[in-house]
Enzyme design. Structure first.
Site, PDB file in Angstrom:
ATOM      1  N   ASP A 141       0.792  -1.266  -0.089  1.00 13.70           N
ATOM      2  CA  ASP A 141       0.240  -0.106   0.129  1.00 13.70           C
ATOM      3  C   ASP A 141       1.085   1.720   0.026  1.00 13.70           C
ATOM      4  O   ASP A 141       1.087   2.176   0.250  1.00 13.70           O
ATOM      5  CB  ASP A 141      -1.237  -0.123   1.581  1.00 13.70           C
ATOM      6  N   LYS A 144       3.085   3.608  -5.546  1.00 11.52           N
ATOM      7  CA  LYS A 144       2.071   2.250  -6.124  1.00 11.52           C
ATOM      8  C   LYS A 144       3.087   2.139  -7.842  1.00 11.52           C
ATOM      9  O   LYS A 144       3.434   1.001  -8.116  1.00 11.52           O
ATOM     10  CB  LYS A 144       1.089   2.747  -7.539  1.00 11.52           C
ATOM     11  N   ASP A 169      -3.385  -3.280  -2.480  1.00  8.02           N
ATOM     12  CA  ASP A 169      -4.244  -2.024  -2.437  1.00  8.02           C
ATOM     13  C   ASP A 169      -4.734  -1.518  -3.588  1.00  8.02           C
ATOM     14  O   ASP A 169      -3.103  -1.205  -4.355  1.00  8.02           O
ATOM     15  CB  ASP A 169      -4.114  -1.173  -1.087  1.00  8.02           C
ATOM     16  N   ASN A 170      -5.359  -0.790  -4.263  1.00  5.30           N
ATOM     17  CA  ASN A 170      -5.196   0.473  -4.841  1.00  5.30           C
ATOM     18  C   ASN A 170      -4.966   0.287  -6.769  1.00  5.30           C
ATOM     19  O   ASN A 170      -3.962   0.597  -7.366  1.00  5.30           O
ATOM     20  CB  ASN A 170      -4.731   1.595  -4.323  1.00  5.30           C
ATOM     21  N   GLU A 199     -11.283   4.070  -0.280  1.00  2.63           N
ATOM     22  CA  GLU A 199     -12.250   4.622   0.732  1.00  2.63           C
ATOM     23  C   GLU A 199     -12.544   5.823   1.054  1.00  2.63           C
ATOM     24  O   GLU A 199     -12.319   6.703  -0.063  1.00  2.63           O
ATOM     25  CB  GLU A 199     -10.473   4.854   1.812  1.00  2.63           C
TER      26      GLU A 199
HETATM   27  O1  LIG Z   1      -0.563   7.515  -3.317  1.00  2.00           O
HETATM   28  C1  LIG Z   1      -1.252   5.957  -2.022  1.00  2.00           C
HETATM   29  N1  LIG Z   1      -0.598   5.732  -1.276  1.00  2.00           N
HETATM   30  C2  LIG Z   1       1.103   5.976  -1.515  1.00  2.00           C
HETATM   31  C3  LIG Z   1       1.351   5.605   0.270  1.00  2.00           C
HETATM   32  C4  LIG Z   1       1.755   6.024   0.200  1.00  2.00           C
HETATM   33  C5  LIG Z   1       3.024   6.308   1.512  1.00  2.00           C
HETATM   34  O2  LIG Z   1       3.528   4.850   2.220  1.00  2.00           O
HETATM   35  C6  LIG Z   1       5.013   5.098   2.238  1.00  2.00           C
HETATM   36  N2  LIG Z   1       6.178   4.301   1.364  1.00  2.00           N
HETATM   37  C7  LIG Z   1       5.958   4.947  -0.094  1.00  2.00           C
HETATM   38  N3  LIG Z   1       7.176   4.223  -0.707  1.00  2.00           N
HETATM   39  C8  LIG Z   1       7.468   3.693   0.664  1.00  2.00           C
HETATM   40  C9  LIG Z   1       8.740   2.836   0.602  1.00  2.00           C
HETATM   41  N4  LIG Z   1       9.492   2.470   1.389  1.00  2.00           N
HETATM   42  C10 LIG Z   1       8.846   2.600   2.829  1.00  2.00           C
HETATM   43  N5  LIG Z   1       7.685   3.451   3.530  1.00  2.00           N
HETATM   44  C11 LIG Z   1       6.897   4.358   2.040  1.00  2.00           C
HETATM   45  C12 LIG Z   1       4.676   7.005   2.246  1.00  2.00           C
HETATM   46  O3  LIG Z   1       5.197   7.740   2.933  1.00  2.00           O
HETATM   47  C13 LIG Z   1       3.512   7.199   2.731  1.00  2.00           C
HETATM   48  O4  LIG Z   1       2.784   6.450   3.733  1.00  2.00           O
HETATM   49  C14 LIG Z   1      -2.479   6.476  -2.204  1.00  2.00           C
HETATM   50  C15 LIG Z   1      -3.549   7.340  -2.624  1.00  2.00           C
HETATM   51  C16 LIG Z   1      -5.138   7.032  -2.905  1.00  2.00           C
HETATM   52  N6  LIG Z   1      -5.806   8.114  -3.807  1.00  2.00           N
HETATM   53  O5  LIG Z   1      -6.975   8.137  -3.322  1.00  2.00           O
HETATM   54  O6  LIG Z   1      -5.227   9.181  -4.408  1.00  2.00           O
HETATM   55  C17 LIG Z   1      -5.580   6.248  -2.488  1.00  2.00           C
HETATM   56  C18 LIG Z   1      -4.787   5.178  -1.976  1.00  2.00           C
HETATM   57  O7  LIG Z   1      -5.674   4.126  -0.912  1.00  2.00           O
HETATM   58  C19 LIG Z   1      -3.345   5.366  -2.137  1.00  2.00           C
HETATM   59  O8  LIG Z   1      -2.580   3.953  -1.323  1.00  2.00           O
HETATM   60 MG   LIG Z   2      -3.745   2.336  -0.795  1.00  2.77          MG
END
Ligand SMILES: O=C(NC/C=C/[C@H]1O[C@@H](n2cnc3cncnc32)[C@H](O)[C@@H]1O)c1cc([N+](=O)[O-])cc(O)c1O
Ligand SMILES: [Mg+2]
Length: 214
Positions: A141, A144, A169-170, A199
């Site tokens: 999650d 992406k 997810d997603n 969500e």
């Molecule tokens: O962009 C989304 N999720 C990205 C999530 C990112 C999270 O994971 C961490 N991260 C990233 N690479 C990482 C590598 N290593 C560690 N943490 C990391 C980031 O610091 C953040 O806390 C998203 C967007 C939507 N949306 O509707 O736009 C809906 C969703 O459910 C989503 O999950």
């Molecule tokens: Mg997500």
């Protein structure tokens, strides 16, 4: 300077949930996201699918990529069998700070290990530094475009065994097209799509569950 959304989400948990009660933490975050501010938690609708996969797998050892505020960490942690462990990776220190407090508030700190850093660097250290043999369940999650490279890394590092489950997810919104093509075409995976909604919205999204065949 004002507060950030994760800090406001944490305040809502501290105000509306009861310490040591993971379900109340989940409900408080969902209420916050439905009524005050949308946040990128897996949410209550996809969360039920996540719950059912966690219960079915009953993982002794699970990995989450992208903790954010710890919502799905709490969803998974509350369903782990006794003695089971969840490792969650988060590279943003501000998010990690909030997530630690959410996980502690839920009383799951014994079951959950939050490791700060980028998944690309941490995955190759899982065996030697955290004594992992293989993961029974991986919840993806994070960014992406990291799903596919990190899945390949998990394979290369021997962190998946025959029957390990990847739950992503997603896969529709925002979408993970390269990852989806890979798990759906590779002979090394048996993949299945669980249709749901993004969500807290009516937009289509879903989870992809993929079994590693070894
Ligand atoms: O962009 C989304 N999720 C990205 C999530 C990112 C999270 O994971 C961490 N991260 C990233 N690479 C990482 C590598 N290593 C560690 N943490 C990391 C980031 O610091 C953040 O806390 C998203 C967007 C939507 N949306 O509707 O736009 C809906 C969703 O459910 C989503 O999950
Ligand atoms: Mg997500």
């Amino acid at each position: 300077t004002g507060s950030t959304r994760p800090q406001r989400l944490l305040k809502a948990v501290q105000k509306n949930a009861s310490r040591g009660d993971p379900q109340s933490v989940i409900s408080a975050i969902d209420r916050f996201c439905h009524s005050s501010e949308w946040a990128m938690n897996v949410g209550d609708e996809k969360g039920v699918i996540l719950d059912s996969v966690v219960c079915e797998v009953s993982p002794g050892c699970a990995l989450e990529l992208g903790t954010y505020c710890g919502y799905s960490t709490v969803r998974i942690g509350r369903l782990l069998p006794p003695g089971a462990k969840l490792i969650t990776l988060e590279f943003n220190p501000d998010y990690a700070k909030v997530a630690r407090q959410v996980i502690d508030f839920a009383g799951l700190q014994e079951k959950v290990l939050l490791v700060e850093g980028p998944s690309g660097d941490l995955i190759p250290k899982m065996k030697e530094q955290y004594g992992i043999t293989t993961f029974d369940l991986v919840f993806l999650d994070h960014w992406k475009d990291r799903y596919l490279p990190d899945t390949k890394l998990l394979e290369e590092c021997g962190l998946l065994r025959k029957g390990s489950i990847l739950l992503a997810d997603n896969v529709i919104c925002p979408g993970t097209p390269d990852y989806l093509a890979y798990v759906r075409s590779s002979p090394r995976y048996e993949s299945k799509y669980f249709k749901s909604h993004l969500e807290y919205t009516k937009v289509e999204d879903g989870l992809e569950k993929s079994i590693f065949l070894g």
